[in-house]
Design an enzyme around this catalytic site. Structure first.
Site, PDB file in Angstrom:
ATOM      1  N   THR A  20       0.908  -1.196  -0.088  1.00 21.99           N
ATOM      2  CA  THR A  20       0.453   0.196  -0.291  1.00 21.99           C
ATOM      3  C   THR A  20       1.169   1.527   0.078  1.00 21.99           C
ATOM      4  O   THR A  20       0.299   2.454   0.210  1.00 21.99           O
ATOM      5  CB  THR A  20      -1.486   0.154   0.913  1.00 21.99           C
ATOM      6  N   ASP A  52      -0.111  -5.584   3.238  1.00 21.46           N
ATOM      7  CA  ASP A  52       1.337  -4.211   3.671  1.00 21.46           C
ATOM      8  C   ASP A  52       0.938  -3.153   4.185  1.00 21.46           C
ATOM      9  O   ASP A  52       0.412  -2.344   2.510  1.00 21.46           O
ATOM     10  CB  ASP A  52       2.670  -5.165   3.603  1.00 21.46           C
ATOM     11  N   TYR A  57       3.299   5.971   5.000  1.00 21.48           N
ATOM     12  CA  TYR A  57       3.205   5.858   3.478  1.00 21.48           C
ATOM     13  C   TYR A  57       2.332   7.068   3.509  1.00 21.48           C
ATOM     14  O   TYR A  57       1.164   6.237   3.463  1.00 21.48           O
ATOM     15  CB  TYR A  57       2.277   4.715   3.241  1.00 21.48           C
ATOM     16  N   GLY A 203       8.801  -5.133  -2.887  1.00 21.22           N
ATOM     17  CA  GLY A 203       9.666  -5.267  -4.460  1.00 21.22           C
ATOM     18  C   GLY A 203       9.260  -5.838  -5.179  1.00 21.22           C
ATOM     19  O   GLY A 203      10.461  -5.672  -6.334  1.00 21.22           O
ATOM     20  N   LEU A 205       7.527  -6.527  -7.802  1.00 21.29           N
ATOM     21  CA  LEU A 205       7.887  -5.126  -9.575  1.00 21.29           C
ATOM     22  C   LEU A 205       9.153  -4.282  -9.955  1.00 21.29           C
ATOM     23  O   LEU A 205       9.317  -3.824 -10.691  1.00 21.29           O
ATOM     24  CB  LEU A 205       6.108  -5.337  -9.943  1.00 21.29           C
ATOM     25  N   LYS A 213       6.800  -1.745 -18.263  1.00 24.40           N
ATOM     26  CA  LYS A 213       6.161  -0.502 -18.930  1.00 24.40           C
ATOM     27  C   LYS A 213       7.056   0.287 -19.586  1.00 24.40           C
ATOM     28  O   LYS A 213       6.782   1.569 -20.032  1.00 24.40           O
ATOM     29  CB  LYS A 213       5.446  -0.015 -17.864  1.00 24.40           C
ATOM     30  N   ARG A 226      11.414   6.590  -8.156  1.00 16.89           N
ATOM     31  CA  ARG A 226      11.962   5.402  -8.628  1.00 16.89           C
ATOM     32  C   ARG A 226      12.904   6.300  -9.180  1.00 16.89           C
ATOM     33  O   ARG A 226      13.978   6.081  -9.443  1.00 16.89           O
ATOM     34  CB  ARG A 226      10.480   5.748 -10.465  1.00 16.89           C
ATOM     35  N   GLY A 280       2.787  -4.153  -5.591  1.00 18.30           N
ATOM     36  CA  GLY A 280       1.754  -3.194  -4.638  1.00 18.30           C
ATOM     37  C   GLY A 280       1.086  -2.229  -6.462  1.00 18.30           C
ATOM     38  O   GLY A 280       1.430  -2.209  -7.691  1.00 18.30           O
ATOM     39  N   ALA A 281      -0.262  -1.539  -5.868  1.00 21.94           N
ATOM     40  CA  ALA A 281      -0.535  -1.053  -7.381  1.00 21.94           C
ATOM     41  C   ALA A 281      -2.639  -0.536  -6.506  1.00 21.94           C
ATOM     42  O   ALA A 281      -2.089  -0.598  -5.671  1.00 21.94           O
ATOM     43  CB  ALA A 281      -2.453  -3.023  -7.879  1.00 21.94           C
TER      44      ALA A 281
END
Length: 315
Positions: A20, A52, A57, A203, A205, A213, A226, A280-281
């Site tokens: 999240t 998580d 956050y 992590g 991804l 992408k 990033r 995450g998404a």
């Protein structure tokens, strides 16, 4: 969805844990609140029972979204929630602090944000070397006795730090970074698993680079994760990662053009020493795409090919 038992905790968790950090809304692409909360609902619909989060956050916003959704759906008892202490997010800065007063404040705020009476897994987010581990672990043991937390874990600790902290209380969960583009922690993960410590790796991804992408280098804002945290979005690592992505393209074609994210998720979670991979998404389509990874598996040969490509990247 596939499930494993999280170390000695006895908790049966989905191999995909919903991350999240992005849902909190700081340091990532912006999404409407409705989309973020829909992402949480979608994960639960797909069989994810492991979430998580952390107060860091976006100053508790991720926890608040999780709490609101769980209350709305009435599924708190069916979920395993991991949150953290030891890191604050203030004025756009991350601050490490495991001072007793700060941890007490954080646990109470997390319980309020999550709208719950207990936290299943309470992790020290990052080691605070200004506070003795004995002090922090003694406090966490007390919180456990009070019923506010059920299991103690650590994130981003070295093996030596886990051993030292473990002298003052049982550490049942370890949360390291682990993916095709970051395997520095693999030896420690294997070590933890051999000792009955559940592993929830983050992590999975690579901050999104393993989705395919990002095919060209791009300049990100200084505050963007990033740019600040995941260094492989910049050269010289970026070009090396693209070689791994090209192999993933080939494997994708052999499986009917599955999304690359599913390959990355399967690679991590098919490791017997990883209990769950945190993914995450921020919206429904991406959560559904990620969860569908568990409808199929990589072959042993494909795992070996990806291992080799990843090892070359790490060299």
């Amino acid at each position: 969805m596939r499930y494993k038992t999280l170390g000695k905790t006895g908790l049966k968790v989905s191999e995909m844990a919903l991350g999240t950090w992005g849902i909190g809304g700081a340091g990532w692409d912006e999404k409407p609140v409705a989309d973020r909360q829909e992402a949480i609902k979608t994960a639960i619909e797909c069989g994810v029972n492991f979430i998580d989060t952390a107060p860091a956050y976006n100053a508790g916003m991720a926890e608040k979204h999780v709490g609101q959704v769980l209350r709305e759906l009435g599924v708190r008892e069916k979920m395993v929630i991991a949150t953290k202490c030891g890191t604050k997010f203030e004025n756009g800065q991350y601050i490490r602090t495991c001072k007793t007063a700060d941890v007490i404040q954080q646990v109470d705020e997390s319980l309020a944000n999550l709208q719950t009476d207990y936290i299943d897994i309470y992790l020290i987010h990052w080691p605070d070397l200004t506070v003795p581990f004995e002090e922090t672990m003694t406090l966490l043991n007390k919180l456990k006795e009070q019923g506010k937390i059920r299991h103690i874990g650590v994130s981003n600790f070295t093996r030596e730090q886990i051993i030292e902290a473990g002298q003052y209380g049982e550490i049942e969960v370890y949360q390291p970074q682990y993916s095709l583009v970051f395997r520095d922690n693999e030896e420690n993960i294997r070590w933890a698993k051999d000792r009955g410590i559940g592993v929830m790796s983050y992590g999975s991804l690579g901050g999104g680079i393993l989705t395919g992408k990002y095919r060209e280098p791009k300049v990100y804002a200084p505050s963007d994760s990033r740019n600040r945290f995941y260094k492989h979005f910049q050269e010289p690592l970026f070009s090396k990662v693209m070689k791994v992505v090209e192999l993933m393209d080939t494997i994708s074609a052999e499986h009917g053009d599955v999304p690359l994210s599913q390959i990355a998720i399967n690679w991590a979670t098919q490791k017997d020493f990883v209990t769950a991979g945190i993914v995450g998404a921020q919206d429904r389509p991406h959560v559904m795409q990620n969860a569908t990874a568990f409808d199929w598996s990589l072959t042993l040969k494909e795992l070996e090919m990806l291992d080799a490509a990843s090892a070359e990247l790490m060299a």
